[in-house]
Each structure stands twice: as structure tokens, then as C-alpha cells.
Design a protein around this motif. Structure first.
Motif, mmCIF file in Angstrom:
data_model
loop_
_atom_site.group_PDB
_atom_site.id
_atom_site.type_symbol
_atom_site.label_atom_id
_atom_site.label_comp_id
_atom_site.label_asym_id
_atom_site.label_seq_id
_atom_site.Cartn_x
_atom_site.Cartn_y
_atom_site.Cartn_z
ATOM 1 N N ALA A 90 -53.668 47.611 -23.052
ATOM 2 C CA ALA A 90 -54.165 46.254 -22.851
ATOM 3 C C ALA A 90 -53.925 45.401 -24.091
ATOM 4 C CB ALA A 90 -55.655 46.278 -22.505
ATOM 5 N N GLU A 91 -54.243 45.938 -25.248
ATOM 6 C CA GLU A 91 -54.052 45.197 -26.493
ATOM 7 C C GLU A 91 -52.577 44.861 -26.709
ATOM 8 O OE1 GLU A 91 -54.762 45.680 -31.298
ATOM 9 O OE2 GLU A 91 -55.831 47.016 -29.935
ATOM 10 N N LEU A 92 -51.711 45.832 -26.476
ATOM 11 C CA LEU A 92 -50.278 45.595 -26.650
ATOM 12 C C LEU A 92 -49.734 44.578 -25.655
ATOM 13 C CD1 LEU A 92 -49.083 49.226 -27.412
ATOM 14 C CD2 LEU A 92 -49.320 47.315 -29.031
ATOM 15 N N ALA A 93 -50.392 44.457 -24.502
ATOM 16 C CA ALA A 93 -49.987 43.478 -23.496
ATOM 17 C C ALA A 93 -50.629 42.112 -23.752
ATOM 18 C CB ALA A 93 -50.367 43.975 -22.097
ATOM 19 N N GLY A 94 -51.475 42.040 -24.782
ATOM 20 C CA GLY A 94 -52.139 40.779 -25.112
ATOM 21 C C GLY A 94 -53.232 40.406 -24.132
ATOM 22 N N LYS A 95 -53.886 41.420 -23.548
ATOM 23 C CA LYS A 95 -54.912 41.192 -22.537
ATOM 24 C C LYS A 95 -56.184 41.932 -22.906
ATOM 25 C CE LYS A 95 -51.399 40.797 -19.045
ATOM 26 N NZ LYS A 95 -50.804 41.268 -17.857
ATOM 27 N N GLU A 102 -57.881 45.226 -14.125
ATOM 28 C CA GLU A 102 -57.833 44.532 -12.838
ATOM 29 C C GLU A 102 -56.406 44.495 -12.300
ATOM 30 O OE1 GLU A 102 -59.113 40.369 -10.645
ATOM 31 O OE2 GLU A 102 -59.396 40.552 -12.811
ATOM 32 N N GLU A 103 -55.443 44.197 -13.171
ATOM 33 C CA GLU A 103 -54.041 44.177 -12.744
ATOM 34 C C GLU A 103 -53.566 45.563 -12.320
ATOM 35 O OE1 GLU A 103 -51.851 42.362 -15.949
ATOM 36 O OE2 GLU A 103 -52.857 40.432 -15.668
#
Length: 110
Positions: A90-95, A102-103
Motif C-alpha cells: 500500500a505504501e509503495l502504491a501511495g495509498k 478495498e481495491e
């Protein structure tokens, strides 16, 4: 082919009982037990609609808030290693972890 009916935001999984030769279902996602049955698909759809309408009407009569199928809050436990990997992804995806999860869940249920 689908074995799910939906009406007014409520869903029910449909099953067939060969011994009694009937179709039956129960409103899913609520604690109150609301079931229905019929011997034809059209009759079952009408019985489902009637069950939902009766449930909502009964709740109003007794002053009870009808249960909603789901609140949108999901709480579950995973291993610490999976939690670490998901948080990192999640962090690496900027989320946020919630956005990322959820995605991931949305992709899994499609």
C-alpha cells in the motif's frame, strides 16, 4: 446463471429443495431470519419482494431500525507477515492500507 436475487438493497441466495420441489431463499446479511419460498421463479421473486417489504413494514411498526445488509466496515485478522506485506504494498502504491485493501477485495470479487 445467477442464484441471487436483489431488491431494495437486500439480497438473497436462492436454493432448490428437490424433496419438496420448491425454490427458497433467505435475506442475506442481516441477523433477523427472513425467509421465503415458492414453486416457480416468478412466484419466488414475488415472495422475496413481499418478504423484504414485510420486513421493512414490521420494523417501522415496532419502531426498530431495519438492519442494513452491510455497513462497509470490515474487521478481520491476518498473519503479521501478511499484514506487513500488505502495508508495504500500500505504501509503495501511495495509498492507505484501507484504500489498497478495498481495491484488492474489489478485484477478488469480480
Amino acid at each position: 446463471m445467477s442464484n441471487v436475487m436483489t431488491y431494495k438493497g437486500y439480497s438473497a441466495r436462492i436454493e432448490y429443495d428437490d424433496e419438496d420441489s420448491i425454490l427458497f431463499g433467505q435475506i442475506a446479511g442481516i441477523r433477523d431470519g427472513v425467509g421465503f419460498h415458492a414453486d416457480t421463479v416468478g412466484g419466488l421473486r414475488a415472495a422475496f419482494h413481499e418478504a423484504v417489504d414485510d420486513y421493512l413494514e414490521t420494523c417501522t411498526k415496532v419502531g426498530k431500525e431495519p438492519q442494513k445488509p452491510y455497513s462497509g466496515k470490515v474487521m478481520f485478522r491476518v498473519s503479521p507477515e501478511l499484514h506487513r506485506k500488505a502495508a508495504l504494498a500500500a505504501e509503495l502504491a501511495g495509498k492507505s492500507l484501507n484504500q489498497w485493501a478495498e481495491e484488492a477485495l474489489a478485484r477478488a470479487v469480480k
